[in-house]
Design a protein around this motif. Structure first.
Motif, PDB file in Angstrom:
ATOM      1  N   LYS A   1      15.930 -30.000  18.746  1.00 49.10           N
ATOM      2  CA  LYS A   1      16.449 -31.461  18.596  1.00 49.10           C
ATOM      3  C   LYS A   1      17.770 -31.007  18.365  1.00 49.10           C
ATOM      4  CE  LYS A   1      16.367 -35.031  16.137  1.00 49.10           C
ATOM      5  NZ  LYS A   1      17.443 -35.550  15.131  1.00 49.10           N
ATOM      6  N   GLN A   2      18.768 -29.874  17.476  1.00 46.76           N
ATOM      7  CA  GLN A   2      20.044 -29.815  17.139  1.00 46.76           C
ATOM      8  C   GLN A   2      20.523 -28.812  18.165  1.00 46.76           C
ATOM      9  OE1 GLN A   2      19.154 -26.412  13.884  1.00 46.76           O
ATOM     10  NE2 GLN A   2      19.053 -28.343  12.354  1.00 46.76           N
TER      11      GLN A   2
ATOM     12  N   ASP B   1      20.802 -31.997  20.387  1.00 45.67           N
ATOM     13  CA  ASP B   1      21.782 -32.761  19.732  1.00 45.67           C
ATOM     14  C   ASP B   1      23.542 -32.478  19.891  1.00 45.67           C
ATOM     15  OD1 ASP B   1      19.875 -34.515  19.762  1.00 45.67           O
ATOM     16  OD2 ASP B   1      20.224 -34.442  17.780  1.00 45.67           O
TER      17      ASP B   1
ATOM     18  N   ARG C   1      26.821 -33.650  22.387  1.00 44.76           N
ATOM     19  CA  ARG C   1      28.000 -34.444  21.614  1.00 44.76           C
ATOM     20  C   ARG C   1      28.997 -34.157  22.420  1.00 44.76           C
ATOM     21  NH1 ARG C   1      25.775 -33.779  16.993  1.00 44.76           N
ATOM     22  NH2 ARG C   1      26.550 -31.354  16.092  1.00 44.76           N
TER      23      ARG C   1
ATOM     24  N   ARG D   1      16.218 -38.003  25.354  1.00 45.93           N
ATOM     25  CA  ARG D   1      17.753 -38.447  25.472  1.00 45.93           C
ATOM     26  C   ARG D   1      17.482 -38.412  26.646  1.00 45.93           C
ATOM     27  NH1 ARG D   1      20.766 -37.252  21.320  1.00 45.93           N
ATOM     28  NH2 ARG D   1      22.363 -38.213  22.748  1.00 45.93           N
TER      29      ARG D   1
END
Length: 379
Positions: free
Chosen positions: A142-143, A146, A150, A202
């Motif tokens: 997830k990190q 993301d 970004r 996502r």
């Protein structure tokens, strides 16, 4: 008297021969010192922030590599120095950045923090993140996703490699045999499934490619047009040599229906002697001639296109120099510009291209990796 004159003449010839060799050597040294290499724009860089790997793959030199015998982590100060040097030397750098150089990126506890710093300083860069997924827990996936979303625009029309998962074999047994992981098969499969699931949430923007290495023939035939039989040290070779169609079936049984992904396989390749399948290879067998009569080029590193940095700042020729044979400089004490203008760098480039002679054990003479890339259609 005649013998004396003959001896004098022979001595004179030997002296003249030595003088000519010294003159040629000095001429070449001056040429290298005063010449300039026309550098191409930096296309990719790999920075090893840790020497640690959590697998022991049969196709990888990790157990014998310099970094394994000299384990360590890159300091924050050195990492930031290198990133800022890239920023100053190549404003607007938009090439590829890889965290892997014979190591596992997620073994660095600071890998997310370092990635964000790289993105902040070089927002046009495209990160290529290879992993064996051993430590890529659902939270870390997830990190990672993301963070990449970004900073990267995956719809900008450029090639983005995204996340590359190394996952070989056609079942649990062959995965264990090939990958030599310190972790459980079921846990690693779960990590990959979680990665795909979150990417799906996502909108599957980040490319995820699952890749396995395989052989061509389980009974000792050839690798990469070498046209010679080789002796293998393992008894259960059939686990290593599998059909790509069987590999696809294995992946489909584990990951289909979760989220889109791509997959491919590559043949085992002898990268400057790293392939541990061989009894006698060990990087000492010459596979090509390189010299004034046999010029050569390789997409791995030539003419400033690529930069490969170890955790201590040492710059190696390419990712295949796992023995640390050819160190071109060190970015802990040099800038990138100073590195590319150094005599060590220029001499290696000239030898690599074949413009000047090189020793028999010159690393590019021992490596079939470039041939493998061409054979697989990946150049």
């Amino acid at each position: 008297m005649k013998d004396s004159r003959t001896n004098d003449m022979n001595l004179q010839k030997r002296i003249e021969s030595v003088l000519k060799k010294n003159q040629a050597r000095n001429t070449m040294k001056n040429f290298i010192k005063n010449s300039k290499i026309k550098l191409e724009p930096l296309k990719y860089i790999s920075i090893m922030t840790t020497s640690v790997c959590t697998s022991n793959c049969v196709y990888c030199p990790y157990p014998y590599a310099w970094t394994t015998k000299n384990p360590g982590y890159m300091s924050d100060e050195l990492y930031q120095k290198i990133v800022l040097d890239i920023k100053n030397t190549y404003p607007g750098f938009g090439g590829h950045y890889s965290y892997q150089n014979g190591n596992e990126p997620t073994a660095d506890p600071k890998f997310i923090e370092r990635m964000e710093y790289f993105y902040q300083q070089l927002p046009n860069a495209r990160i290529n993140f290879p992993t064996n997924a051993n430590l890529l827990t659902p939270e870390r996936s997830k990190q990672l996703i993301d963070l990449m979303l970004r900073y990267e625009d995956f719809n900008d029309g450029r090639i983005h490699y995204g996340i590359l998962v190394h996952f070989a074999g056609t079942d649990k047994e062959s995965w264990n045999e090939i990958m030599g992981s310190r972790y459980e098969y079921e846990d690693v499969v779960h990590n990959i499934q979680s990665l795909l699931k979150y990417n799906n949430q996502r909108d599957n923007i980040i490319p995820i490619d699952i890749m396995g290495y395989h052989g061509a023939d389980p009974h000792g035939s050839t690798l990469f047009d070498m046209n010679e039989e080789v002796a293998y040290t393992k008894e259960n070779l059939d686990l290593w040599f599998y059909d790509p169609e069987d590999y696809e079936k294995h992946l489909r049984s584990l990951f289909d229906g979760i989220a889109p992904y791509s997959w491919n396989t590559m043949l085992f390749q002898n990268r400057a002697g790293d392939l541990r399948l061989f009894d006698e290879w060990r990087g000492n067998r010459q596979v090509r001639e390189i010299g004034p009569d046999n010029e050569f080029t390789c997409a791995r590193f030539f003419d400033g296109k690529g930069l490969h940095v170890l955790y201590d700042g040492s710059v190696t020729v390419c990712c295949n120099d796992w023995q640390k044979r050819n160190i071109l400089g060190n970015l802990s004490t040099q800038t990138i510009s100073e590195l590319f203008d150094s005599e060590e760098y220029k001499e290696f480039m000239y030898m690599g291209h074949g413009y000047i002679s090189s020793p028999p054990d010159f690393i590019c003479k021992l490596c079939t990796d470039m041939q493998a890339i061409q054979d697989e259609g990946m150049s």
